[in-house]
Design an enzyme around this catalytic site. Structure first.
Site, PDB file in Angstrom:
ATOM      1  N   LYS A  53       0.836  -1.204   0.000  1.00 59.50           N
ATOM      2  CA  LYS A  53       0.000   0.000   0.000  1.00 59.50           C
ATOM      3  C   LYS A  53       0.869   1.252   0.000  1.00 59.50           C
ATOM      4  CE  LYS A  53      -3.847  -2.364   2.246  1.00 59.50           C
ATOM      5  NZ  LYS A  53      -4.635  -2.634   3.466  1.00 59.50           N
ATOM      6  N   GLN A  97      -4.416  -1.258   9.548  1.00 60.12           N
ATOM      7  CA  GLN A  97      -4.372  -2.600   8.961  1.00 60.12           C
ATOM      8  C   GLN A  97      -4.973  -3.622   9.927  1.00 60.12           C
ATOM      9  OE1 GLN A  97      -3.490  -3.206   5.809  1.00 60.12           O
ATOM     10  NE2 GLN A  97      -3.818  -5.410   5.984  1.00 60.12           N
ATOM     11  N   ASP A 120     -10.933   3.217   3.884  1.00 56.64           N
ATOM     12  CA  ASP A 120     -11.245   1.785   3.798  1.00 56.64           C
ATOM     13  C   ASP A 120     -12.759   1.566   3.683  1.00 56.64           C
ATOM     14  OD1 ASP A 120      -9.310  -0.229   3.700  1.00 56.64           O
ATOM     15  OD2 ASP A 120      -8.821  -0.064   5.836  1.00 56.64           O
TER      16      ASP A 120
END
Ligand code: GUN
Length: 282
Positions: A53, A97, A120
Protein backbone atom coordinates in the site's frame (compact mmCIF):
# COMPACT_ATOMS: atom_id res chain seq x y z
CA UNK A 1 -17.82 -21.64 -24.35
CA UNK A 2 -14.48 -20.28 -23.21
CA UNK A 3 -14.71 -17.19 -21.04
CA UNK A 4 -13.02 -13.87 -21.73
CA UNK A 5 -10.62 -12.80 -19.00
CA UNK A 6 -11.12 -9.62 -16.96
CA UNK A 7 -7.54 -8.49 -16.41
CA UNK A 8 -7.54 -6.90 -12.97
CA UNK A 9 -3.85 -6.13 -13.11
CA UNK A 10 -4.20 -4.07 -16.29
CA UNK A 11 -7.40 -2.35 -15.14
CA UNK A 12 -5.84 -1.55 -11.76
CA UNK A 13 -2.84 0.00 -13.55
CA UNK A 14 -5.16 2.28 -15.49
CA UNK A 15 -7.09 3.27 -12.35
CA UNK A 16 -3.77 4.01 -10.64
CA UNK A 17 -2.59 6.13 -13.57
CA UNK A 18 -5.87 8.08 -13.49
CA UNK A 19 -5.47 8.53 -9.72
CA UNK A 20 -1.89 9.76 -10.16
CA UNK A 21 -3.14 12.40 -12.60
CA UNK A 22 -5.71 13.61 -10.07
CA UNK A 23 -3.07 13.59 -7.30
CA UNK A 24 -0.73 15.67 -9.46
CA UNK A 25 -3.50 18.19 -10.14
CA UNK A 26 -4.04 18.54 -6.38
CA UNK A 27 -0.31 18.83 -5.69
CA UNK A 28 -0.13 21.62 -8.26
CA UNK A 29 -2.52 23.60 -6.05
CA UNK A 30 -0.41 22.90 -2.97
CA UNK A 31 -2.56 20.06 -1.60
CA UNK A 32 -0.76 16.74 -1.81
CA UNK A 33 -3.02 13.81 -0.90
CA UNK A 34 -1.73 11.87 2.11
CA UNK A 35 -2.61 8.49 3.57
CA UNK A 36 -1.67 7.32 7.07
CA UNK A 37 -1.18 3.55 7.25
CA UNK A 38 -0.98 2.09 10.75
CA UNK A 39 0.28 -1.40 11.49
CA UNK A 40 0.23 -2.86 15.00
CA UNK A 41 2.20 -6.03 15.61
CA UNK A 42 4.27 -8.27 13.36
CA UNK A 43 1.74 -10.25 11.30
CA UNK A 44 3.82 -11.26 8.25
CA UNK A 45 0.96 -11.05 5.75
CA UNK A 46 -0.05 -7.63 7.09
CA UNK A 47 3.53 -6.39 6.75
CA UNK A 48 3.45 -7.34 3.05
CA UNK A 49 0.04 -5.70 2.48
CA UNK A 50 1.15 -2.50 4.22
CA UNK A 51 4.40 -2.37 2.27
CA UNK A 52 2.42 -2.76 -0.97
CA UNK A 53 0.00 0.00 0.00
CA UNK A 54 2.82 2.38 0.91
CA UNK A 55 4.66 1.64 -2.37
CA UNK A 56 1.45 2.15 -4.37
CA UNK A 57 0.96 5.55 -2.70
CA UNK A 58 4.45 6.69 -3.67
CA UNK A 59 3.87 5.65 -7.29
CA UNK A 60 0.61 7.61 -7.43
CA UNK A 61 2.09 10.77 -5.89
CA UNK A 62 0.27 10.25 -2.61
CA UNK A 63 2.30 10.97 0.52
CA UNK A 64 2.20 8.05 2.93
CA UNK A 65 2.68 8.19 6.66
CA UNK A 66 3.71 4.68 7.62
CA UNK A 67 3.47 4.01 11.35
CA UNK A 68 4.32 0.66 12.92
CA UNK A 69 3.80 -0.17 16.58
CA UNK A 70 4.64 -3.15 18.75
CA UNK A 71 1.97 -5.81 19.34
CA UNK A 72 1.80 -4.75 22.99
CA UNK A 73 0.57 -1.26 22.08
CA UNK A 74 -2.38 -0.29 24.29
CA UNK A 75 -5.73 0.44 22.73
CA UNK A 76 -5.77 3.88 24.33
CA UNK A 77 -2.47 4.80 22.69
CA UNK A 78 -3.77 3.71 19.29
CA UNK A 79 -6.98 5.72 19.77
CA UNK A 80 -4.92 8.78 20.75
CA UNK A 81 -2.82 8.38 17.61
CA UNK A 82 -5.98 8.23 15.47
CA UNK A 83 -7.40 11.33 17.15
CA UNK A 84 -4.18 13.19 16.33
CA UNK A 85 -4.36 12.08 12.66
CA UNK A 86 -8.06 13.09 12.52
CA UNK A 87 -7.04 16.59 13.62
CA UNK A 88 -4.14 16.85 11.13
CA UNK A 89 -5.40 18.67 8.01
CA UNK A 90 -2.41 17.47 5.98
CA UNK A 91 -3.65 13.85 6.32
CA UNK A 92 -6.63 12.88 4.16
CA UNK A 93 -6.97 9.14 4.68
CA UNK A 94 -6.38 6.88 7.69
CA UNK A 95 -6.05 3.12 7.38
CA UNK A 96 -5.51 0.75 10.30
CA UNK A 97 -4.37 -2.60 8.96
CA UNK A 98 -6.47 -5.54 10.19
CA UNK A 99 -6.31 -7.86 12.02
CA UNK A 100 -5.32 -6.04 15.20
CA UNK A 101 -3.89 -7.85 18.24
CA UNK A 102 -6.64 -9.59 20.25
CA UNK A 103 -6.49 -7.16 23.20
CA UNK A 104 -7.54 -4.27 20.94
CA UNK A 105 -11.20 -3.81 19.97
CA UNK A 106 -10.92 -3.41 16.18
CA UNK A 107 -14.42 -2.02 15.74
CA UNK A 108 -13.81 0.65 18.39
CA UNK A 109 -10.59 1.63 16.60
CA UNK A 110 -12.34 1.85 13.22
CA UNK A 111 -15.14 3.97 14.70
CA UNK A 112 -12.46 6.37 16.05
CA UNK A 113 -11.41 7.26 12.50
CA UNK A 114 -13.18 10.34 11.16
CA UNK A 115 -15.68 9.18 8.49
CA UNK A 116 -14.20 11.93 6.27
CA UNK A 117 -10.87 10.05 6.38
CA UNK A 118 -12.26 6.49 6.37
CA UNK A 119 -10.80 5.50 2.99
CA UNK A 120 -11.24 1.78 3.80
CA UNK A 121 -15.00 2.42 4.10
CA UNK A 122 -15.21 0.25 7.23
CA UNK A 123 -16.70 2.89 9.58
CA UNK A 124 -20.33 2.32 10.57
CA UNK A 125 -21.13 5.78 9.15
CA UNK A 126 -19.67 4.73 5.77
CA UNK A 127 -21.67 1.49 5.86
CA UNK A 128 -24.81 3.46 6.76
CA UNK A 129 -24.23 5.97 3.96
CA UNK A 130 -24.01 3.11 1.47
CA UNK A 131 -27.20 1.58 2.86
CA UNK A 132 -29.23 4.76 2.42
CA UNK A 133 -27.57 5.86 -0.83
CA UNK A 134 -25.66 8.87 0.52
CA UNK A 135 -22.12 9.99 -0.31
CA UNK A 136 -19.43 8.28 1.71
CA UNK A 137 -16.41 6.06 1.26
CA UNK A 138 -17.20 2.66 -0.20
CA UNK A 139 -15.07 -0.37 0.78
CA UNK A 140 -12.28 -0.89 -1.73
CA UNK A 141 -12.81 -4.52 -2.78
CA UNK A 142 -16.52 -4.18 -3.66
CA UNK A 143 -15.73 -0.87 -5.36
CA UNK A 144 -13.10 -2.68 -7.43
CA UNK A 145 -15.65 -5.33 -8.42
CA UNK A 146 -18.09 -2.65 -9.61
CA UNK A 147 -15.31 -0.99 -11.57
CA UNK A 148 -14.58 -4.31 -13.30
CA UNK A 149 -18.23 -4.66 -14.29
CA UNK A 150 -18.22 -1.11 -15.67
CA UNK A 151 -15.08 -1.94 -17.62
CA UNK A 152 -16.83 -4.75 -19.50
CA UNK A 153 -19.77 -2.48 -20.30
CA UNK A 154 -22.01 -3.45 -17.38
CA UNK A 155 -22.61 -0.12 -15.64
CA UNK A 156 -26.35 -0.84 -15.50
CA UNK A 157 -27.40 -4.27 -14.32
CA UNK A 158 -31.09 -3.70 -14.95
CA UNK A 159 -32.84 -6.96 -15.76
CA UNK A 160 -29.93 -9.02 -14.47
CA UNK A 161 -29.66 -11.30 -11.45
CA UNK A 162 -26.53 -10.97 -9.33
CA UNK A 163 -25.63 -13.61 -6.75
CA UNK A 164 -23.01 -12.82 -4.10
CA UNK A 165 -21.70 -15.88 -2.29
CA UNK A 166 -20.31 -14.55 1.01
CA UNK A 167 -21.72 -12.19 3.63
CA UNK A 168 -18.75 -10.41 5.19
CA UNK A 169 -19.16 -6.82 6.36
CA UNK A 170 -16.32 -5.64 4.14
CA UNK A 171 -17.09 -7.48 0.88
CA UNK A 172 -20.31 -9.50 0.54
CA UNK A 173 -22.79 -7.20 2.22
CA UNK A 174 -21.53 -3.87 0.79
CA UNK A 175 -21.12 -5.38 -2.67
CA UNK A 176 -24.71 -6.63 -2.61
CA UNK A 177 -25.87 -3.06 -1.92
CA UNK A 178 -23.72 -1.65 -4.73
CA UNK A 179 -25.10 -4.22 -7.18
CA UNK A 180 -28.61 -3.26 -6.08
CA UNK A 181 -27.74 0.39 -6.68
CA UNK A 182 -26.78 -0.62 -10.25
CA UNK A 183 -30.32 -2.02 -10.64
CA UNK A 184 -29.50 -5.73 -10.39
CA UNK A 185 -31.80 -8.15 -8.62
CA UNK A 186 -29.54 -9.40 -5.84
CA UNK A 187 -29.26 -12.59 -3.84
CA UNK A 188 -26.79 -12.93 -0.97
CA UNK A 189 -25.88 -16.56 -0.43
CA UNK A 190 -23.26 -18.30 1.68
CA UNK A 191 -21.64 -21.67 2.06
CA UNK A 192 -24.69 -22.89 4.04
CA UNK A 193 -27.29 -21.87 1.44
CA UNK A 194 -29.44 -24.90 0.53
CA UNK A 195 -28.77 -25.96 -3.05
CA UNK A 196 -26.10 -23.34 -3.53
CA UNK A 197 -25.46 -24.74 -7.02
CA UNK A 198 -28.99 -23.95 -8.24
CA UNK A 199 -28.82 -20.45 -6.71
CA UNK A 200 -25.51 -19.79 -8.46
CA UNK A 201 -26.81 -21.14 -11.77
CA UNK A 202 -29.47 -18.40 -11.68
CA UNK A 203 -26.79 -15.69 -11.67
CA UNK A 204 -25.97 -13.46 -14.63
CA UNK A 205 -23.30 -11.95 -12.36
CA UNK A 206 -21.79 -14.38 -9.86
CA UNK A 207 -19.40 -13.15 -7.16
CA UNK A 208 -17.54 -15.56 -4.90
CA UNK A 209 -16.25 -14.10 -1.63
CA UNK A 210 -16.42 -16.94 0.88
CA UNK A 211 -12.82 -17.96 1.42
CA UNK A 212 -13.34 -21.58 0.36
CA UNK A 213 -10.88 -22.79 -2.27
CA UNK A 214 -12.61 -23.67 -5.57
CA UNK A 215 -16.09 -23.89 -4.01
CA UNK A 216 -17.72 -22.62 -7.22
CA UNK A 217 -17.36 -25.10 -10.08
CA UNK A 218 -18.38 -24.87 -13.72
CA UNK A 219 -21.53 -26.89 -12.97
CA UNK A 220 -22.69 -23.97 -10.76
CA UNK A 221 -22.22 -21.31 -13.45
CA UNK A 222 -24.88 -20.14 -15.90
CA UNK A 223 -23.57 -20.25 -19.49
CA UNK A 224 -22.28 -16.78 -20.42
CA UNK A 225 -22.35 -15.42 -16.84
CA UNK A 226 -19.84 -12.92 -15.46
CA UNK A 227 -17.84 -14.55 -12.67
CA UNK A 228 -15.87 -12.39 -10.21
CA UNK A 229 -13.60 -14.29 -7.83
CA UNK A 230 -12.75 -12.33 -4.66
CA UNK A 231 -11.19 -15.32 -2.89
CA UNK A 232 -7.48 -15.65 -2.28
CA UNK A 233 -6.69 -18.99 -0.64
CA UNK A 234 -3.31 -20.52 -0.02
CA UNK A 235 -3.19 -24.23 -0.80
CA UNK A 236 -1.03 -26.71 1.15
CA UNK A 237 1.52 -26.67 -1.70
CA UNK A 238 1.95 -22.90 -1.22
CA UNK A 239 0.14 -21.87 -4.41
CA UNK A 240 -2.78 -19.42 -4.50
CA UNK A 241 -6.28 -20.17 -5.71
CA UNK A 242 -9.62 -18.41 -5.65
CA UNK A 243 -13.08 -19.45 -4.47
CA UNK A 244 -13.85 -20.40 -8.06
CA UNK A 245 -12.60 -23.52 -9.80
CA UNK A 246 -11.14 -21.58 -12.71
CA UNK A 247 -10.52 -24.58 -14.97
CA UNK A 248 -14.16 -25.68 -15.08
CA UNK A 249 -15.87 -22.30 -14.58
CA UNK A 250 -13.97 -20.68 -17.44
CA UNK A 251 -15.44 -23.28 -19.78
CA UNK A 252 -18.95 -22.04 -19.00
CA UNK A 253 -18.70 -18.35 -18.05
CA UNK A 254 -18.77 -15.43 -20.50
CA UNK A 255 -16.30 -13.39 -18.45
CA UNK A 256 -14.14 -14.42 -15.51
CA UNK A 257 -11.46 -12.94 -13.24
CA UNK A 258 -8.23 -14.89 -12.60
CA UNK A 259 -6.59 -15.41 -9.19
CA UNK A 260 -4.06 -13.90 -8.76
CA UNK A 261 -4.31 -10.87 -11.04
CA UNK A 262 -8.07 -10.33 -10.83
CA UNK A 263 -9.97 -8.58 -8.07
CA UNK A 264 -6.90 -8.41 -5.77
CA UNK A 265 -4.99 -5.64 -7.59
CA UNK A 266 -8.21 -3.59 -7.83
CA UNK A 267 -8.43 -3.26 -4.04
CA UNK A 268 -5.27 -1.17 -3.69
CA UNK A 269 -6.17 0.86 -6.78
CA UNK A 270 -9.52 1.81 -5.24
CA UNK A 271 -7.82 2.65 -1.92
CA UNK A 272 -5.66 5.18 -3.77
CA UNK A 273 -8.73 6.54 -5.58
CA UNK A 274 -10.58 6.93 -2.26
CA UNK A 275 -7.57 8.74 -0.75
CA UNK A 276 -7.41 11.22 -3.64
CA UNK A 277 -11.18 11.72 -3.34
CA UNK A 278 -10.75 12.41 0.38
CA UNK A 279 -8.25 15.15 -0.46
CA UNK A 280 -10.40 16.56 -3.30
CA UNK A 281 -13.39 16.88 -0.98
CA UNK A 282 -11.50 17.95 2.17
N1 GUN B 1 -6.71 -6.53 6.17
C1 GUN B 1 -7.01 -7.28 5.08
N2 GUN B 1 -7.59 -6.51 4.15
C2 GUN B 1 -7.65 -5.27 4.64
C3 GUN B 1 -8.14 -4.04 4.13
O1 GUN B 1 -8.65 -3.92 3.01
N3 GUN B 1 -8.01 -2.96 4.95
C4 GUN B 1 -7.47 -3.05 6.19
N4 GUN B 1 -7.42 -1.96 6.92
N5 GUN B 1 -7.01 -4.18 6.69
C5 GUN B 1 -7.10 -5.28 5.91
Amino acid sequence: MTARLIDGKALAASVRAETATRAAALAATGRQPALAVILVGENAASQVYVRNKVAACEQAGIRSIHETYPAAMREGELLARIHALNADDSVHGILVQLPLPAHIDAQRVIEAISPRKDVDGFHVASAGALLVGRDGFRPCTPLGCMRMLEHIGMRSLRGLHAVVVGRSNIVGKPLALMLLEADATVTIAHSGTPDLAATCRGADVLVAAVGRPRLITGAMVKPGAVVLDVGINRLPDGSLCGDVDFASASQVAGWITPVPGGVGPMTIAMLLANTVQACETA
